[in-house]
Design an enzyme around this catalytic site. Structure first.
Site, PDB file in Angstrom:
ATOM      1  CE  LYS A   9      -3.854  -2.133   2.765  1.00  0.00           C
ATOM      2  NZ  LYS A   9      -4.315  -2.354   4.275  1.00  0.00           N
ATOM      3  CE1 TYR A  49      -9.143  -4.373   1.156  1.00  0.00           C
ATOM      4  CE2 TYR A  49      -8.296  -2.004  -0.241  1.00  0.00           C
ATOM      5  CZ  TYR A  49      -8.091  -3.411   0.860  1.00  0.00           C
ATOM      6  OH  TYR A  49      -6.758  -3.340   1.386  1.00  0.00           O
ATOM      7  NE  ARG A 114      -4.920 -13.113   5.387  1.00  0.00           N
ATOM      8  CZ  ARG A 114      -5.691 -11.983   5.452  1.00  0.00           C
ATOM      9  NH1 ARG A 114      -6.067 -10.901   4.638  1.00  0.00           N
ATOM     10  NH2 ARG A 114      -7.174 -11.952   6.165  1.00  0.00           N
ATOM     11  CB  THR A 120      -5.927  -5.998  10.419  1.00  0.00           C
ATOM     12  OG1 THR A 120      -7.274  -7.467   9.754  1.00  0.00           O
ATOM     13  CG2 THR A 120      -7.094  -4.743   9.929  1.00  0.00           C
ATOM     14  NE  ARG A 131      -1.194  -5.438   7.292  1.00  0.00           N
ATOM     15  CZ  ARG A 131      -2.560  -6.271   6.957  1.00  0.00           C
ATOM     16  NH1 ARG A 131      -3.029  -7.164   7.940  1.00  0.00           N
ATOM     17  NH2 ARG A 131      -3.027  -6.133   5.529  1.00  0.00           N
ATOM     18  CG  ASN A 151      -3.157  -2.423   6.899  1.00  0.00           C
ATOM     19  OD1 ASN A 151      -2.881  -2.047   6.146  1.00  0.00           O
ATOM     20  ND2 ASN A 151      -4.319  -3.347   7.400  1.00  0.00           N
ATOM     21  CG  HIS A 154      -4.715  -7.018  -0.179  1.00  0.00           C
ATOM     22  ND1 HIS A 154      -6.125  -6.979   0.672  1.00  0.00           N
ATOM     23  CD2 HIS A 154      -5.082  -7.525  -0.694  1.00  0.00           C
ATOM     24  CE1 HIS A 154      -6.215  -8.012   0.256  1.00  0.00           C
ATOM     25  NE2 HIS A 154      -6.048  -8.221  -1.001  1.00  0.00           N
ATOM     26  CD  GLU A 165      -7.946 -10.142  -3.000  1.00  0.00           C
ATOM     27  OE1 GLU A 165      -8.941  -9.735  -2.180  1.00  0.00           O
ATOM     28  OE2 GLU A 165      -6.391 -10.232  -3.118  1.00  0.00           O
TER      29      GLU A 165
HETATM   30  P1  ADP Z   1      -6.960  -7.365   6.159  1.00  0.00           P
HETATM   31  O1  ADP Z   1      -6.049  -5.901   5.556  1.00  0.00           O
HETATM   32  O2  ADP Z   1      -6.081  -7.697   7.361  1.00  0.00           O
HETATM   33  O3  ADP Z   1      -6.969  -8.491   5.480  1.00  0.00           O
HETATM   34  P2  ADP Z   1      -9.956  -6.106   5.650  1.00  0.00           P
HETATM   35  O4  ADP Z   1      -9.802  -7.355   4.636  1.00  0.00           O
HETATM   36  O5  ADP Z   1     -11.370  -7.101   7.084  1.00  0.00           O
HETATM   37  O6  ADP Z   1      -8.153  -6.514   6.691  1.00  0.00           O
HETATM   38  O7  ADP Z   1      -9.775  -4.342   5.611  1.00  0.00           O
HETATM   39  C1  ADP Z   1      -8.622  -4.240   4.443  1.00  0.00           C
HETATM   40  C2  ADP Z   1      -8.356  -2.979   5.290  1.00  0.00           C
HETATM   41  O8  ADP Z   1      -9.018  -2.035   6.108  1.00  0.00           O
HETATM   42  C3  ADP Z   1      -7.423  -3.281   6.197  1.00  0.00           C
HETATM   43  O9  ADP Z   1      -6.516  -4.029   5.418  1.00  0.00           O
HETATM   44  C4  ADP Z   1      -7.355  -1.756   6.718  1.00  0.00           C
HETATM   45  O10 ADP Z   1      -6.222  -1.132   5.821  1.00  0.00           O
HETATM   46  C5  ADP Z   1      -8.531  -1.069   6.439  1.00  0.00           C
HETATM   47  N1  ADP Z   1      -9.554  -1.142   8.225  1.00  0.00           N
HETATM   48  C6  ADP Z   1     -10.701  -2.302   8.288  1.00  0.00           C
HETATM   49  N2  ADP Z   1     -10.857  -2.000   9.330  1.00  0.00           N
HETATM   50  C7  ADP Z   1     -10.636  -0.985   9.720  1.00  0.00           C
HETATM   51  C8  ADP Z   1     -11.025  -0.162  10.675  1.00  0.00           C
HETATM   52  N3  ADP Z   1     -11.524  -0.957  11.125  1.00  0.00           N
HETATM   53  N4  ADP Z   1     -10.146   0.966  10.625  1.00  0.00           N
HETATM   54  C9  ADP Z   1      -9.576   1.328  10.083  1.00  0.00           C
HETATM   55  N5  ADP Z   1      -9.044   1.006   9.082  1.00  0.00           N
HETATM   56  C10 ADP Z   1      -9.142  -0.554   8.909  1.00  0.00           C
END
Ligand code: ADP
Length: 195
Positions: A9, A49, A114, A120, A131, A151, A154, A165
């Site tokens: 990112k 997303y 992962r 996350t 992360r 973070n 992805h 994806e």
């Molecule tokens: P991951 O990337 O760990 O698979 P998710 O698919 O749940 O997580 O969410 C996608 C992205 O959205 C996260 O990597 C993060 O950047 C952002 N995100 C998710 N939940 C939150 C939250 N509660 N507050 C702020 N950003 C969030």
């Protein structure tokens, strides 16, 4: 053999962590089969997303669980409003600067990546994960600042997601088929036997 999609990112790119992050995948023995830097199009991030009920609920539940665990009150009640806001922030964030997209191949590549990426929320992601080692952002701070978690990366959540994806970010000709030393050293049953 599985393939999985990774995006570094804008925070990973801006902080000069591209090399460090890619090294983690090379070190574990994954094969890079596609890689490029892109300035993401709105529709690609939108598709990536997808704003499904399931995603909004998952985002809401994960954040609430963290607040609960810390004995804090989660200030949101509507998972759709919360998820929608996160999604809008994510789209803008992913388009704010170039990102690096790659496809990695290997045995159980999806879950392996992962594991290397971690949780996350960087602050609660274990040391040793990407992360956990390169960021310490929190739900609390990102929510306070009304922005997505920074973070760094992805990674696809499952094999089906990975297929979908990969199709967003790469065309078939960009996915390379080539012999890598790990194809023999890690996966060829006869590698160490004399001819
Ligand atoms: P991951 O990337 O760990 O698979 P998710 O698919 O749940 O997580 O969410 C996608 C992205 O959205 C996260 O990597 C993060 O950047 C952002 N995100 C998710 N939940 C939150 C939250 N509660 N507050 C702020 N950003 C969030």
């Amino acid at each position: 053999m599985e393939q999985t999609l990774v995006l570094i990112k804008p925070d990973g790119v801006q902080r000069g962590l591209i090399g460090n992050i890619i090294s983690r995948f090379e070190q574990v023995g994954l094969k890079i089969v596609a890689m490029k830097m892109v300035h993401a199009e709105q529709e690609d991030v939108d598709q990536h997303y997808a704003l499904t009920e399931e995603w909004m609920m998952a985002v809401f539940t994960k954040a609430k669980a963290k607040y609960d665990a810390e004995g804090k009150t989660f200030p949101y009640t509507d998972h759709k409003a919360y998820g929608g806001e996160i999604k809008r922030g994510l789209v803008d964030f992913l388009r704010s600067s170039p990102i690096v997209a790659l496809v990695l191949e290997g045995e159980m590549a999806v879950s392996l990546v992962r594991k290397l990426v971690g949780a996350t929320e960087p602050a609660s992601s274990p040391a040793g994960t990407i992360r956990g080692d390169f960021s310490h952002d929190t739900y609390a701070l990102s929510n306070e600042q009304s922005r997505p978690l920074r973070n760094l990366i992805h990674a696809s959540g499952n094999v089906e997601e990975a297929k979908n994806e990969m199709a967003i970010w790469f065309t078939d000709v960009e996915l390379h088929k080539y012999e890598h030393v790990n194809d023999r050293v890690q996966y060829d049953a006869k590698w160490f036997l004399p001819e």
